[in-house]
Design an enzyme around this catalytic site. Structure first.
Site, mmCIF file in Angstrom:
data_model
loop_
_atom_site.group_PDB
_atom_site.id
_atom_site.type_symbol
_atom_site.label_atom_id
_atom_site.label_comp_id
_atom_site.label_asym_id
_atom_site.label_seq_id
_atom_site.Cartn_x
_atom_site.Cartn_y
_atom_site.Cartn_z
ATOM 1 N N ARG A 64 0.885 -1.181 0.000
ATOM 2 C CA ARG A 64 0.000 0.000 0.000
ATOM 3 C C ARG A 64 0.912 1.216 0.000
ATOM 4 O O ARG A 64 1.724 1.406 0.919
ATOM 5 C CB ARG A 64 -0.906 -0.008 1.233
ATOM 6 C CG ARG A 64 -1.609 1.334 1.428
ATOM 7 C CD ARG A 64 -2.721 1.296 2.434
ATOM 8 N NE ARG A 64 -3.872 0.592 1.884
ATOM 9 C CZ ARG A 64 -5.099 0.642 2.407
ATOM 10 N NH1 ARG A 64 -5.323 1.359 3.484
ATOM 11 N NH2 ARG A 64 -6.094 -0.022 1.852
ATOM 12 N N HIS A 110 -7.335 0.742 -6.553
ATOM 13 C CA HIS A 110 -7.539 -0.119 -5.379
ATOM 14 C C HIS A 110 -8.196 -1.434 -5.846
ATOM 15 O O HIS A 110 -9.353 -1.718 -5.533
ATOM 16 C CB HIS A 110 -8.429 0.614 -4.361
ATOM 17 C CG HIS A 110 -8.390 0.046 -2.981
ATOM 18 N ND1 HIS A 110 -7.593 -1.021 -2.621
ATOM 19 C CD2 HIS A 110 -9.077 0.388 -1.847
ATOM 20 C CE1 HIS A 110 -7.776 -1.298 -1.340
ATOM 21 N NE2 HIS A 110 -8.670 -0.462 -0.850
ATOM 22 N N GLN A 138 -10.085 -4.018 -3.494
ATOM 23 C CA GLN A 138 -11.382 -3.572 -2.982
ATOM 24 C C GLN A 138 -12.483 -3.850 -4.002
ATOM 25 O O GLN A 138 -13.552 -4.350 -3.662
ATOM 26 C CB GLN A 138 -11.337 -2.079 -2.638
ATOM 27 C CG GLN A 138 -12.635 -1.577 -2.034
ATOM 28 C CD GLN A 138 -12.934 -2.205 -0.670
ATOM 29 O OE1 GLN A 138 -12.087 -2.172 0.213
ATOM 30 N NE2 GLN A 138 -14.120 -2.773 -0.503
ATOM 31 N N ASP A 153 -17.230 6.964 -1.566
ATOM 32 C CA ASP A 153 -15.975 6.813 -0.810
ATOM 33 C C ASP A 153 -15.728 8.151 -0.111
ATOM 34 O O ASP A 153 -16.424 9.138 -0.380
ATOM 35 C CB ASP A 153 -14.854 6.485 -1.812
ATOM 36 C CG ASP A 153 -13.518 6.163 -1.169
ATOM 37 O OD1 ASP A 153 -13.461 5.981 0.064
ATOM 38 O OD2 ASP A 153 -12.507 6.099 -1.906
ATOM 39 N N CYS A 210 -16.292 1.375 0.534
ATOM 40 C CA CYS A 210 -15.121 0.550 0.867
ATOM 41 C C CYS A 210 -14.718 0.676 2.330
ATOM 42 O O CYS A 210 -14.022 -0.183 2.852
ATOM 43 C CB CYS A 210 -13.957 0.911 -0.055
ATOM 44 S SG CYS A 210 -13.380 2.602 0.115
ATOM 45 N N ARG A 225 -13.270 -8.922 1.545
ATOM 46 C CA ARG A 225 -11.873 -8.624 1.218
ATOM 47 C C ARG A 225 -11.009 -9.862 1.495
ATOM 48 O O ARG A 225 -10.168 -10.251 0.693
ATOM 49 C CB ARG A 225 -11.353 -7.442 2.066
ATOM 50 C CG ARG A 225 -11.858 -6.073 1.653
ATOM 51 C CD ARG A 225 -11.279 -5.612 0.322
ATOM 52 N NE ARG A 225 -9.816 -5.543 0.325
ATOM 53 C CZ ARG A 225 -9.106 -4.510 0.773
ATOM 54 N NH1 ARG A 225 -9.721 -3.438 1.229
ATOM 55 N NH2 ARG A 225 -7.783 -4.515 0.730
HETATM 56 N N1 NVA Z 1 -9.965 6.453 -1.507
HETATM 57 C C1 NVA Z 1 -9.594 6.072 -0.162
HETATM 58 C C2 NVA Z 1 -9.816 4.611 0.047
HETATM 59 C C3 NVA Z 1 -9.513 4.113 1.442
HETATM 60 C C4 NVA Z 1 -9.656 2.655 1.582
HETATM 61 C C5 NVA Z 1 -8.140 6.441 0.080
HETATM 62 O O1 NVA Z 1 -7.321 6.258 -0.825
HETATM 63 O O2 NVA Z 1 -7.810 6.913 1.171
HETATM 64 N N1 CP Z 2 -11.170 -0.364 2.386
HETATM 65 C C1 CP Z 2 -9.908 -0.394 2.817
HETATM 66 O O1 CP Z 2 -8.963 -0.620 2.048
HETATM 67 O O2 CP Z 2 -9.765 -0.185 4.160
HETATM 68 P P1 CP Z 2 -8.427 0.075 4.965
HETATM 69 O O3 CP Z 2 -7.909 1.418 4.576
HETATM 70 O O4 CP Z 2 -8.850 0.003 6.402
HETATM 71 O O5 CP Z 2 -7.433 -1.009 4.633
#
Ligand code: NVA
Ligand code: CP
Length: 319
Positions: free
Chosen positions: A105, A132, A135, A234, A274, A302
Site C-alpha cells: 500500500r 484499489h 477492494q 468513498d 469501501c 476482502r
Molecule cells: N480512496 C480512499 C480509500 C480508502 C480505503 C483512500 O485512498 O484513502
Molecule cells: N477499504 C480499505 O482498504 O480499508 P483500509 O484502509 O482500512 O485497509
C-alpha cells in the site's frame, strides 16, 4: 511453476480469470464458514508493506494468509529502511528473495510498478493513489453474492452484464478501478463528481485500456443514481490529500449519498462503501446503516477474495 504474475491494476487479469477467482472465493469462504482447513500455502510467506494507514487491508491479508497455512511479515515506512531512502529497486530485490508474495500500500502507482519490475515474486496492489483493485474484487464478489445465481453455478460474472453502478463522489483510486472493472466485465458506471475532482480518463484507462462505452459522466449525482443497480461512494479526502480537506468539504457538500439518491436507483439497489466511512459527509447514516447497505459483507469479503487471489498468483488454477 506458474509464470510470474502481478496484480497492480484491475485489468491485469482477464474476465476468464475473474470468473475463476470468484468461484474459488466462494468455495474458500464456504470452507472458512464450516471451520474446514484450507492450507495450500504452507511454508509460504507474504510480505505486507504499508506506507499508508489501514485496518481492513492489514487484517484481511494477515488473517487470510494464516488461514491459507502461510505466514506474514509486516513492514511500514517508519520501521524499515524504506523510510530511510533505500531505493525501491533494492528493497524489491531483497524482500522478494526471502518471501513468496508481496502486498504493497503506497502513494504513486509508479512506486509499486518499480517494485514489481524488480521482484522475483508476485506483487499485489493494496491501494495506491491511482487504484484499489483488491477492494473492487471484493465489491464485485459481494454483488454476485447478493444478486448472482442463487445456486452459485454458471459464470458468476454474468449477473453483472448490462448492470449500472453509480459512483457518487471523488474521481479517485476507487472510481478509476470501477471504470476498469466495468470495461472488463460488461457493466456500466455512471460517475458524478464535483467540478475539479473528475476522473482522469487516462489514469482510469491504465496500462491495458478501457472501453469508452462503459462509463458516462453526470454533473448531477441524482441523475447518476437514476435506475442504478448499485450506488457506491468513498471518502471525500483520500489518504495523501489531507491538506485539501477543507476545500473538499465545501466542493463535495452536494455529493452525500442520501435516501433521495437511493430512491432514484432501482428499488432493490445495493449500497456499497469501501470504508472507512464518514456519516454525514459522503453518506447519510440512514443509507449506510439502512437495509440496502452491504458494507459489512463487502469488508469481510476482502479476506475471502484475497485468499483466492494469493492462491491463484502462487499456484495457478486449481481443480
Ligand atoms: N480512496 C480512499 C480509500 C480508502 C480505503 C483512500 O485512498 O484513502
Ligand atoms: N477499504 C480499505 O482498504 O480499508 P483500509 O484502509 O482500512 O485497509
Amino acid at each position: 511453476m506458474t509464470t510470474l504474475k502481478h496484480y497492480l491494476q484491475f485489468t491485469d487479469l482477464t474476465a476468464d480469470e475473474y470468473a475463476y477467482l470468484f468461484e474459488r472465493a466462494a468455495l474458500i469462504k464456504k470452507k472458512f464458514k464450516a471451520y474446514e482447513k484450507h492450507h495450500p500455502l504452507v511454508d509460504r510467506t507474504l510480505a505486507m508493506i504499508f506506507e499508508k494507514a489501514s485496518t481492513r487491508t492489514r487484517v484481511s491479508f494477515e488473517a487470510g494468509m494464516y488461514q491459507l497455512g502461510g505466514s506474514v511479515v509486516h513492514l511500514t515506512t517508519g520501521d524499515s529502511q524504506l523510510g530511510r531512502a533505500e531505493p525501491i529497486e533494492d528493497s524489491a530485490k531483497v524482500i522478494s528473495r526471502m518471501t513468496d508474495l508481496v502486498m504493497i500500500r503506497t502513494y504513486e502507482q509508479s512506486k509499486i510498478e518499480r517494485f514489481a519490475a524488480n521482484s522475483r515474486v508476485p506483487v499485489i496492489n493494496g491501494l495506491t493513489n491511482e487504484y484499489h483493485p483488491c477492494q473492487i474484487l471484493a465489491d464485485i464478489f459481494t454483488f454476485i453474492e447478493h444478486r448472482g445465481p442463487k445456486d452459485g453455478t454458471g459464470n458468476l460474472t454474468d449477473c453483472l452484464k448490462g448492470k449500472t453502478v453509480a459512483w457518487v463522489g471523488d474521481g479517485n483510486n476507487m472510481a478509476n478501478t470501477w471504470l476498469q472493472a466495468a470495461s472488463l466485465l460488461g457493466f456500466k458506471v455512471h460517475v458524478s463528481t464535483p467540478r475539479g475532482y473528475e476522473v482522469d480518463e487516462k489514469l482510469a484507462a491504465g496500462a491495458h485500456g478501457i472501453s469508452a462505452g462503459s462509463y458516462q459522466f453526470f454533473s448531477n449525482p441524482m441523475e447518476a443514481c437514476q435506475g442504478a443497480d448499485l450506488v457506491t461512494t468513498d471518502v471525500w479526502t483520500s489518504m495523501g490529500y489531507e491538506a485539501e480537506n477543507e476545500a473538499r468539504k465545501k466542493a463535495f457538500a452536494d455529493w452525500c449519498v442520501d435516501t433521495e439518491m437511493m430512491a432514484a436507483a432501482q428499488p432493490d439497489a445495493l449500497f456499497m462503501h469501501c470504508l472507512p466511512a464518514h456519516r454525514g459527509e459522503e453518506v447519510e447514516a440512514d443509507v449506510i446503516d439502512g437495509p440496502q447497505s452491504v458494507v459489512w459483507d463487502e469488508a469481510e469479503n476482502r479476506m475471502h477474495v484475497q485468499k483466492a487471489l494469493m492462491e491463484y498468483l502462487l499456484l495457478g488454477k486449481l481443480a
